[in-house]
Each structure stands twice: as C-alpha cells, then as structure tokens.
Scaffold this active site. Structure first.
Site, PDB file in Angstrom:
ATOM      1  N   GLU A 104       0.828  -1.206   0.000  1.00 19.76           N
ATOM      2  CA  GLU A 104       0.000   0.000   0.000  1.00 19.76           C
ATOM      3  C   GLU A 104       0.865   1.259   0.000  1.00 19.76           C
ATOM      4  O   GLU A 104       1.617   1.500   0.949  1.00 19.76           O
ATOM      5  CB  GLU A 104      -0.905   0.012   1.238  1.00 19.76           C
ATOM      6  CG  GLU A 104      -1.773   1.260   1.347  1.00 19.76           C
ATOM      7  CD  GLU A 104      -2.603   1.283   2.615  1.00 19.76           C
ATOM      8  OE1 GLU A 104      -3.566   2.056   2.666  1.00 19.76           O
ATOM      9  OE2 GLU A 104      -2.265   0.541   3.573  1.00 19.76           O
ATOM     10  N   GLU A 154     -11.808   2.737   6.344  1.00 22.32           N
ATOM     11  CA  GLU A 154     -10.657   2.932   7.222  1.00 22.32           C
ATOM     12  C   GLU A 154     -10.544   4.422   7.541  1.00 22.32           C
ATOM     13  O   GLU A 154      -9.619   5.103   7.104  1.00 22.32           O
ATOM     14  CB  GLU A 154      -9.364   2.413   6.576  1.00 22.32           C
ATOM     15  CG  GLU A 154      -8.216   2.340   7.572  1.00 22.32           C
ATOM     16  CD  GLU A 154      -6.888   1.984   6.933  1.00 22.32           C
ATOM     17  OE1 GLU A 154      -6.062   1.359   7.598  1.00 22.32           O
ATOM     18  OE2 GLU A 154      -6.671   2.344   5.750  1.00 22.32           O
TER      19      GLU A 154
END
Length: 254
Positions: A139, A236
């Site tokens: 990521e 998130e």
C-alpha cells in the site's frame, strides 16, 4: 448495493477486537479487517467471526519499533531477519483465523538498497503465504501522514508487483492515500484494476467519515461497481469519537 468492510484499527478501536467484530455486524457491515491483532488470542477472534458470520479480510505485518519511529520493516536494508519474522507472524495469525490478505508494510527508508530489499522480502512473503491461500498486499502511503515511507505511488507499487512476479501479490488501493498523493481517483482505479487486491476509503483531507471532505464517494463507489469490482470496500476512517454516530453515511453513500 456496495458491500462494506469495517476497519477495526479505527472503527470501534475503544473495544476489544472480538467485541468490535460484533459491533460491526450489529451495524450492518459485510466484513471486517484490522491492523495489528497479535495481542488478541486467535481463539477469541475465531469465536467472534463464527458468531457473527463475518470474515476477516486483512491484517498488517508488525510496524517494528514504533517508539523508535518505525512503521514497517520489509524495505529496510539489514533488517531482513526482523521483517521475515513479522511476515511469519502475520501468516500464522492469518492462517489461524481464516484471513485472506496480509498488508506487508514497507517502512520509512531512503536507502538505495530499499527497493531490492523490499522485492526480496515480498517474494519471501508471497511464497510463505501461498500454500495457505493468502494474498500479500502492498500500500502506498501519502507524504503528509507518513513522510519518508518507502512506497509512495501506485506506479511504484505496480513496478514492484511486476518485478516480484508472484500471483498472490496485489495493490491495496486506499482512496484516501491515493487522492492526497496522486488525485484523479477514477482514472487511477481504472488503470490499476488488474492489480488491485483491496480498496479502502476515508474522507479527504481529514481522514474522517467519507461523506465529509473533497471526495464524492457516492460517485467513486458507483464507478468502482461499474468496473466490475464487487468485493467489500474497507472503511478505514477515524471517527473522532464514538463510531456509531458517524455511520449514517452507510445509507447515503452505498
């Protein structure tokens, strides 16, 4: 209707992980994911998952020495032993609870050997995870929240994924990070659909609830669906207090 996963690293972070799983189920989430669950006995997590019928989509490898400023280990030269210990820990935990994805964290480094180190450690991670049906994710993180993080852009992630050349390595596409670093979310999603293993979101720029800020997530969610992506999207975001009062976006956006 968009399927949604609650990232329990931020949502219901005040609750023990098993209770947070139960809360996510009670409030209509289709799945859950977490950050670093390693202090929680796997039996407790398994019990909560079985009770709710939810699956744990993903977890992260250890950050390392957080007090010393570390945020991942796998791109840090001369830390291969620690990085692979963290990978082994994540694989064992994920295998035990039936979690299908592990985010291998790169860490803070500008060392010239970081790229080669990250590639080698990702090959190790992919080969350790593959026999258990587990995928590895990487990521890119933005420069505001994680200045100095090795993995910065989707283009860099793609180049690494292609070089590692393992079938169970994919991109964690976090709309929050990508918007702050690159923008152009709709095209970035299209360009990277072939390597995306999970999508996350939060409001920009404050990383709060997704219906506040500069991104029209109603459009983004519709666009993701139009691309044929049907897996749960990971919420998130930082609720900035109790989670429940921030959840009305689940009806308005999805």
């Amino acid at each position: 209707m968009t399927k949604l996963s609650a990232n329990l690293g931020f949502l219901w972070a005040d609750l023990p992980l098993p209770d947070a799983i139960r809360a996510a189920k009670a409030h209509g989430f289709d799945a859950v994911e977490c950050h670093w669950p390693y202090d929680v006995p796997t039996a407790d997590v398994i019990a909560a998952l079985e009770e709710t019928g939810l699956s744990m989509l993903g977890l992260n490898t250890s950050r390392g020495d957080v007090a010393g400023g570390e945020n991942g280990l796998s791109a840090l030269p001369r830390r291969e032993k620690d990085a692979r210990k963290a990978i082994d820990q994540a694989v064992e935990y994920a295998k035990a609870i039936g979690c299908g994805k592990i985010h291998v964290m790169a860490g803070f480094t500008s060392d010239l050997s970081a790229h080669a180190t990250f590639v080698d450690n990702l090959r190790y991670a992919c080969r350790a995870a593959a026999p258990h049906g587990i995928s590895i994710l990487i990521e890119p993180l933005n420069r505001y929240d994680a200045p100095g993080y090795f993995l910065k852009t989707t283009a860099q992630a793609r180049a690494i994924i292609e070089e590692v050349d393992e079938t169970n390595l994919a991109l964690m596409f976090d709309c929050y990070h990508v918007q702050l670093t690159e923008g152009d979310l709709s095209h970035r999603l299209e360009q990277n659909l072939d390597i995306i293993g999970h999508i996350q979101f939060a409001g920009v720029p404050a990383r709060g609830r997704p219906d506040v800020g500069e991104i029209n997530f109603s459009h983004v969610f519709d666009h993701i669906a139009s691309l044929g992506y049907t897996a749960p999207l990971g919420a998130e975001y930082k609720p900035g207090g109790p989670t429940e009062p921030t959840l009305d976006w689940m009806t308005s956006l999805s």
